[in-house]
Design an enzyme around this catalytic site. Structure first.
Site, PDB file in Angstrom:
ATOM      1  N   GLY A  36     -37.512 -10.584 -20.201  1.00 26.16           N
ATOM      2  CA  GLY A  36     -36.426 -11.526 -19.892  1.00 26.16           C
ATOM      3  C   GLY A  36     -36.497 -12.736 -20.815  1.00 26.16           C
ATOM      4  O   GLY A  36     -35.507 -13.127 -21.454  1.00 26.16           O
ATOM      5  N   HIS A  37     -37.696 -13.336 -20.923  1.00 25.02           N
ATOM      6  CA  HIS A  37     -37.856 -14.486 -21.831  1.00 25.02           C
ATOM      7  C   HIS A  37     -37.582 -14.053 -23.270  1.00 25.02           C
ATOM      8  O   HIS A  37     -36.958 -14.771 -24.044  1.00 25.02           O
ATOM      9  CB  HIS A  37     -39.300 -15.019 -21.785  1.00 25.02           C
ATOM     10  N   GLN A 148     -29.778 -15.746 -16.271  1.00 25.22           N
ATOM     11  CA  GLN A 148     -28.892 -15.675 -15.100  1.00 25.22           C
ATOM     12  C   GLN A 148     -29.672 -15.397 -13.817  1.00 25.22           C
ATOM     13  O   GLN A 148     -29.216 -15.654 -12.722  1.00 25.22           O
ATOM     14  CB  GLN A 148     -27.835 -14.585 -15.345  1.00 25.22           C
ATOM     15  N   LYS A 149     -30.902 -14.856 -13.975  1.00 26.47           N
ATOM     16  CA  LYS A 149     -31.700 -14.563 -12.779  1.00 26.47           C
ATOM     17  C   LYS A 149     -31.893 -15.847 -11.950  1.00 26.47           C
ATOM     18  O   LYS A 149     -31.849 -15.817 -10.740  1.00 26.47           O
ATOM     19  CB  LYS A 149     -33.051 -13.988 -13.176  1.00 26.47           C
TER      20      LYS A 149
END
Ligand code: PAF
Length: 280
Positions: A36-37, A148-149
């Site tokens: 994600g990062h 967006q998480k």
């Protein structure tokens, strides 16, 4: 890749680059980097000349009974992951560098900070807004990238940037998931095998909600109770299941316009969040 620990040093370096016309993309993180990062770093590297990643487990956004002390940390691993995704600079200050003795200033973004995660994590978004404002003042990014998480976090930061006339553009990037649907999170490492399986109910229930809405159900209560039922069957503790306006975070009764379905649960001792934005 260059690693800076001191505010004065990174400021001096980045101001020189900016004076020479370089643009800066910034990805603030608390480390223990995952896909994600890395997706945020890749996007920043695509859109800017210099990509800065901060790694700082920010104490002011953790409550007294939360996981600050055991939050996973591994700088060597983070260096590799950040470099692999295209970062040029890591900023890794310690607590004293960011909050020296006598520190007194905090930022509060009203209303948006009080609901969803803010209702059960009092002061969390005050800590987030404060550290992000400090990091923006240090890095002066042209663009900053958020996932967006953490939908609520992204809204809080956007509001802060608008209200405080900051020059940074906020870019919100899609949730990155494991193949089985679990949203990537640094906290997933806490999950046992059984908890990991039960956690799949988050993404499954969001997909089910999407299906129901696509079938034409517009009553938020019906959608909510379907999600709650699915989660409870997995013996997972619900913090909240909310259906809100994606812009204001105010609860909606009817599914129309842009809505955010946001979940927070505890699987064992691990708090997990997930969400979906739908437009109707
Ligand atoms: O999303 C996070 O990792 C943190 O909340 C952030 C934005 C780095 C601030 O500490």
């Amino acid at each position: 890749m260059i690693i800076f620990n001191k505010i004065d040093e990174i400021k001096l370096y980045l101001r020189k680059q900016q004076n020479a016309g370089q643009t800066i993309g910034f990805v603030p993180t608390m480390g223990y980097l995952h896909e994600g990062h890395q997706s945020l770093i890749r996007k920043a590297a695509e859109e800017n000349d210099i990509t800065v990643v901060s790694i700082f487990v920010n104490p002011t956004q953790f409550g007294p009974s939360e996981d600050l002390a055991k939050y996973p940390r591994d700088l060597k691993r983070d260096e590799i992951k950040a470099k692999e995704a295209g970062a040029h600079i890591i900023f890794h200050p310690d607590d004293k560098e960011m909050y020296p003795e006598g520190y007194k200033t905090y930022i509060e973004v009203e209303e948006l900070s009080d609901v969803l995660c803010g209702a059960s994590r009092k002061g969390h978004f005050k800590g987030v807004a404060t550290v992000v404002a400090k990091l923006f003042n240090i890095v002066h990014p042209d663009k900053a990238y958020f996932g967006q998480k953490d939908a609520q976090q992204a809204l809080v930061i956007k509001q802060m940037v608008k209200d405080l006339n900051m020059d940074t553009e906020i870019v919100v990037c899609p949730i990155i998931r494991e193949e089985d649907g679990l949203a990537k999170s640094s906290r997933n490492v806490y999950l046992s095998e059984d908890e990991r399986k039960r956690s799949l109910v988050l993404s499954k229930s969001l997909r089910r909600a999407q299906e129901l809405i696509e079938q034409g159900i517009t009553d938020a209560k019906i959608i909510r109770s379907e999600i709650v039922g699915m989660i409870e069957k997995e013996n997972v503790i619900i913090d909240y299941v909310e259906i809100v306006s994606a812009d204001t975070l105010k609860q909606v009764d009817k599914i129309e316009g842009k809505i955010l379905i946001a979940l927070a649960v505890k699987v064992g001792n691990t708090r997990l969040i997930d969400n979906i934005i739908l437009e109707r």
